[in-house]
Scaffold this motif. Structure first.
Motif, mmCIF file in Angstrom:
data_model
loop_
_atom_site.group_PDB
_atom_site.id
_atom_site.type_symbol
_atom_site.label_atom_id
_atom_site.label_comp_id
_atom_site.label_asym_id
_atom_site.label_seq_id
_atom_site.Cartn_x
_atom_site.Cartn_y
_atom_site.Cartn_z
ATOM 1 N N ALA A 1 34.473 39.722 28.403
ATOM 2 C CA ALA A 1 33.196 39.188 28.901
ATOM 3 C C ALA A 1 33.284 38.770 30.365
ATOM 4 O O ALA A 1 32.379 39.054 31.163
ATOM 5 N N ALA B 1 26.976 36.057 26.618
ATOM 6 C CA ALA B 1 27.529 37.343 27.051
ATOM 7 C C ALA B 1 28.381 37.958 25.946
ATOM 8 O O ALA B 1 28.317 39.169 25.688
ATOM 9 N N VAL B 2 29.175 37.122 25.279
ATOM 10 C CA VAL B 2 29.997 37.604 24.168
ATOM 11 C C VAL B 2 29.110 38.171 23.063
ATOM 12 O O VAL B 2 29.408 39.231 22.494
#
Length: 232
Positions: free
Chosen positions: A188, A205-206
């Motif tokens: 990420a 984001a992950v």
């Protein structure tokens, strides 16, 4: 079969893992492409072309390294990493078999991390994160597909190589203990530069990366248009 076509076939299950291997022979008969680290994406992917050495590393990892535990999570050898980056930036050959998989994966992460603004750029990063506000998974796929379809063909090719490799890793989780979440957490920071200093944004984001990895081969998400158009 070219390296690009080879990885597409691997990811989509069209060939056996025992099929032809990426060449490790000398490249002395042709001029090697220099890999540019730390430059804007347009310069790193000059002439809308992926640097062949990066393609070869990803294909090699996708074929040979997917059963390796903690790949992309565990750091490689720092001395070898610097040596590889130097050779690649000079357009010199590297023998992939001389280095461990962790170091080669670290080369890919370092290339992504050093792109000013990141591979996506702040605007596309924001658009991808906003997909998480949509509750319906099918609509998420459509929104992701729409965003990716507007990226340049060469960036779409790079995405195919990256997420195809990570999809392969997760598909071998019984050997490498790597889930889509663990892979997403490992990469990420290299992909979403705007999220680096904000734990909440990192988690988002992950999450979006998990969707991209888990649903890599699904129509309406990532792979269909890229494989049918960009890799021809």
């Amino acid at each position: 079969m070219s390296s690009m076509s080879s990885l597409r076939s691997i990811v989509l299950g069209c060939v056996s893992d025992r099929g032809p291997q990426p060449s490790s022979q000398s490249h002395s008969s042709k001029r090697l492409t220099k890999v540019k680290f730390g430059v804007v994406l347009a310069d790193a992917l000059k002439d809308d072309t992926l640097p062949e050495p990066l393609v070869e590393i990803l294909v090699y990892l996708a074929r040979e390294g997917v059963t390796t535990a903690d790949l992309f999570r565990r750091p490689g050898n720092s001395t070898d990493l610097k040596a590889i980056m130097k050779r690649l930036s000079e357009g010199r050959e590297i023998q992939l078999g001389n280095y461990n998989f962790y170091t080669l994966a670290s080369v890919i992460k370092k290339f992504l991390l050093k792109i000013p603004g990141g591979m996506f750029g702040p605007e596309i990063e924001l658009q991808l994160l906003q997909v998480l506000e949509v509750e319906n998974r099918l609509q998420q796929h459509k929104d992701i597909h729409s965003i990716i379809s507007n990226l340049s063909p060469v960036v779409q090719k790079l995405m195919t190589l990256l997420f195809g490799t990570w999809f392969r890793i997760v598909s071998h989780s019984e050997y490498n203990t790597m889930s889509s979440e663990s892979v997403a957490k490992s990469v990420a920071g290299s992909l979403f530069h705007t999220c680096a200093d904000d734990p909440v944004k990192v988690d988002r984001a992950v999450h979006i990366l998990q969707i991209l990895i888990d649903d890599f081969a699904l129509e309406k998400c990532l792979v269909t248009e890229i494989c049918n158009t960009s890799l021809k």
